[in-house]
Write a protein that holds these residues in place. Structure first.
Motif, short mmCIF file in Angstrom:
data_model
loop_
_atom_site.label_atom_id
_atom_site.label_comp_id
_atom_site.label_asym_id
_atom_site.label_seq_id
_atom_site.Cartn_x
_atom_site.Cartn_y
_atom_site.Cartn_z
N ARG A 219 -8.88 19.71 26.54
CA ARG A 219 -7.52 20.94 26.29
C ARG A 219 -6.51 20.58 25.62
O ARG A 219 -5.57 21.19 24.90
N ALA A 220 -5.60 19.50 25.61
CA ALA A 220 -4.40 18.76 25.61
C ALA A 220 -4.42 19.05 23.98
O ALA A 220 -3.58 19.54 23.73
N ARG A 223 -4.69 22.14 22.09
CA ARG A 223 -3.88 22.17 22.35
C ARG A 223 -3.34 22.74 20.64
O ARG A 223 -2.23 23.59 20.24
N SER A 224 -3.05 21.17 20.77
CA SER A 224 -2.16 20.68 19.19
C SER A 224 -2.45 21.13 18.62
O SER A 224 -1.76 22.18 17.62
N GLN A 226 -4.57 23.62 18.13
CA GLN A 226 -4.61 25.49 17.97
C GLN A 226 -2.61 25.89 17.33
O GLN A 226 -2.95 26.68 16.10
N ALA A 227 -1.46 25.25 17.55
CA ALA A 227 -0.78 25.29 17.67
C ALA A 227 -0.56 25.06 16.30
O ALA A 227 0.19 25.60 15.90
N PHE A 228 -0.36 23.92 15.41
CA PHE A 228 0.16 23.55 14.47
C PHE A 228 -0.60 23.82 13.37
O PHE A 228 -0.57 23.96 12.43
N THR A 230 -1.62 26.81 13.55
CA THR A 230 -0.69 27.64 12.93
C THR A 230 0.86 27.44 12.41
O THR A 230 0.70 28.11 11.62
#
Lengths: 427, 158
Positions: A219-220, A223-224, A226-228, A230
């Protein structure tokens, strides 16, 4: 086992003795056999009966001393024969009648298979002494021959018995050995079971840790992603054309989807791994929890949700059951016909000691050929179209199974579905 | 120029550190951020070892955001160590991790964590959380921590 053998030997000895005694039956000379130190009469031949002029039954069982009360000499002889095991004879005169009478006693011990059975007593009157002596001699000779034969037969029988005994002993030993081995084996197996259980518990723990760390570690980077993606769209915003924005968006959505899958997989693994202790659980509480978790979705989809009591108490594992109900209601909210807001109805039925909970919707429905597929892990009948990870119903299945219940679905494609699960009631 | 409260980020993931920087910016929080990549480095920083002895460059933080899963001494080790230092034990340490296992939460608090936060999966939530933290830092009354004579903190409150 041993007593059987002893009585067998005794039986055969008696048999042989009776055989031997049959020759005495026909002898013209009175003969009796006495047993033990009390010299109890065990056998008399007809001639003996005649001599004493008494019926057989009255003589048998008497002590020989009682039969010839005035005769100390006779008894002393008997004792001697009994003690020494050597034959003896004695003659004496009786002057009680008109003509002189000589009584002659001959005694010898009777052995069968070297075991003393008693003492044979031969009695004769002198009047017919000579003839009777001859006859007696003959009988004696016959008797000794017979006895010899009988002894051989006894020896043979004995030998056979010994062999049997030996075999039986071997068999017993083999049995004991087998039993000991069995006990050993049982002990070993028990040890193995304990070991295996410990191993299994350890393995399960490892598996839990493994699944958890995989989900966690995977999941780590998600996370990156998804965030990046965006942030990319934000940063490069104006510089990106529609296609580029689309690509960035797909990256984002994929990452979100994978994250959702991992979360659901974690939940699934949790339900599969952990020990599910069953306790009395109030269905009302469960329904409330599940519906409150879905509050936002219910609002957003403008759904109509009915929960019809009464809600009994069942034997279940609370967190798992909440998850199950949540997933079922969530599906009802998702799989709707176009333009039709979700309609969900929940109620319970009781049949003897089983409670069946129904979750009904007026959504898409499921064709009968697909009704078993949908419970499979990762199966989404319409793929991406309605979102979700394809794990929800697998969790329902696993959860209900682990609580020892049953589940199923009734559905007509295009009309809606009724999912149900059954659990034991709790009074 | 008054010293602003420093926040020490302890995380082995370069990506997560980068995201934190972004989130702080989005949350309009301009507090200085220091970063270390594992538990060993965190202890060195807090203890003022070597390079970290330069408190001008590496001020003692007001708040530590501490990841749990790190190589070379994990978050739990750092917590234990800090609470064992007489001059550091009041330090505010918020566990900031992806793991939400009950055993980890309990253990963290047993070892003296100030708070336990789970890293959100999307950027929006992360930003909101950081904004919340920034607000908290403004209103929280922080204890005094005398690391050495050159004490560079004091400010509590806005």
């Amino acid at each position: 086992m041993l007593t059987k053998i002893v009585s067998a030997v005794r039986d055969s000895a008696t048999r042989l003795l009776r055989l031997g005694l049959s020759f005495a039956d026909g002898a013209p000379i009175p003969m009796a056999m006495v047993e033990g130190s009390g010299h109890i009469v065990r056998y008399i031949n007809p001639a003996f009966c005649q001599l004493f002029d008494l019926p057989k039954d009255e003589i048998l069982g008497l002590r020989f001393g009682d039969l010839v009360p005035k005769n100390d000499q006779c008894l002393k002889l008997l004792d001697r024969v009994f003690r020494t095991g050597m034959p003896a004879s004695h003659t004496e005169e009786e002057h009680s009648t008109t003509h002189p009478l000589f009584w002659s006693y001959t005694m010898w011990p009777v052995f069968v298979d070297k075991r003393p059975q008693g003492i044979m007593i031969q009695v004769t009157e002198t009047a017919e002494l000579r003839e009777k002596t001859l006859a007696m001699n003959e009988a004696l000779i016959l008797g000794s021959i017979r006895q010899h034969e009988l002894t051989s037969a006894a020896d043979l029988s004995n030998a056979q018995l010994l062999v049997e005994m030996g075999e039986r002993k071997l068999a017993e030993e083999a049995l004991r050995e087998a039993q000991a081995q069995l006990m050993d084996r049982a002990g070993q197996l028990e040890g193995l079971v304990i070991e295996s259980t410990a191993e299994l518990t350890a393995t399960n723990k490892q598996l839990e840790a493994f699944v958890y760390s995989i989900a966690h570690d995977l999941r780590a980077p998600l996370r990156s992603m998804q965030a990046f993606s965006t942030l990319l769209m934000e940063e490069a915003g104006p510089a990106l054309n529609e296609t580029a924005k689309d690509y960035a968006n797909r990256i984002n959505k994929s990452a979100q989807f994978m994250d959702a899958m991992l979360k659901d997989l974690l939940a699934f693994s949790c339900i599969s791994q952990q020990s599910v202790g069953l306790t009395p659980v109030r269905l009302e509480t469960i329904i409330e929890s599940a519906l409150s978790q879905l509050e936002a979705d219910i609002q957003r989809t403008n759904a109509h949700v009915e929960s019809i009591g009464p809600w009994p108490t069942v034997l279940a594992h609370e967190p798992t059951l909440v998850q199950v109900v949540c997933n079922l209601v969530n599906n009802a909210l998702k799989f709707v016909r176009p333009g039709v807001p979700p309609f969900v109805r929940l109620w319970a039925e009781q049949e003897k000691n089983l409670i069946r909970v129904w979750v009904e919707d007026r959504g898409l429905g499921i064709a009968s050929d697909h009704q078993f597929q949908i419970f499979r892990l990762f199966t989404r009948l319409d793929g991406d179209k309605y979102g979700g990870t394809g794990i929800g119903l697998a969790i329902v299945q696993k959860g209900i199974e682990r609580m020892g219940g049953k589940f199923g679905v009734e559905s007509i494609a295009g009309e809606g579905s009724r999912f149900w699960f059954e659990l034991l009631t709790c009074p | 120029m008054s010293q602003k409260q420093t926040i020490l980020l302890v995380d082995d993931s370069e990506n997560d550190l980068a995201l934190m920087r972004v989130a702080f910016k989005k949350a309009h929080c301009s507090l200085p951020l220091q970063e270390v990549r594992n538990g060993e480095e965190a202890i060195a920083y807090l203890g003022g070892e070597g390079l970290y002895g330069d408190r001008e460059k590496f001020p003692l933080p007001t708040l530590v955001l501490l990841d749990l899963n790190m190589p070379r001494r994990d978050g739990f080790d750092v917590l234990s160590w800090v609470r064992a230092q007489p001059f550091l034990k009041r330090l505010s340490i918020i566990v900031w991790t992806a793991s939400a296992r009950k055993v980890d939460i309990d253990r963290a608090f047993d070892l003296g964590a100030t708070s336990f936060l789970v890293k959100p999966t999307n950027l929006e939530t992360l930003t909101a959380m950081v904004a919340c933290l920034a607000e908290w830092i403004k209103v929280n009354q922080f204890p005094s921590i005398n690391a050495d004579k050159a004490n560079l903190y004091s400010r509590t409150g806005a």
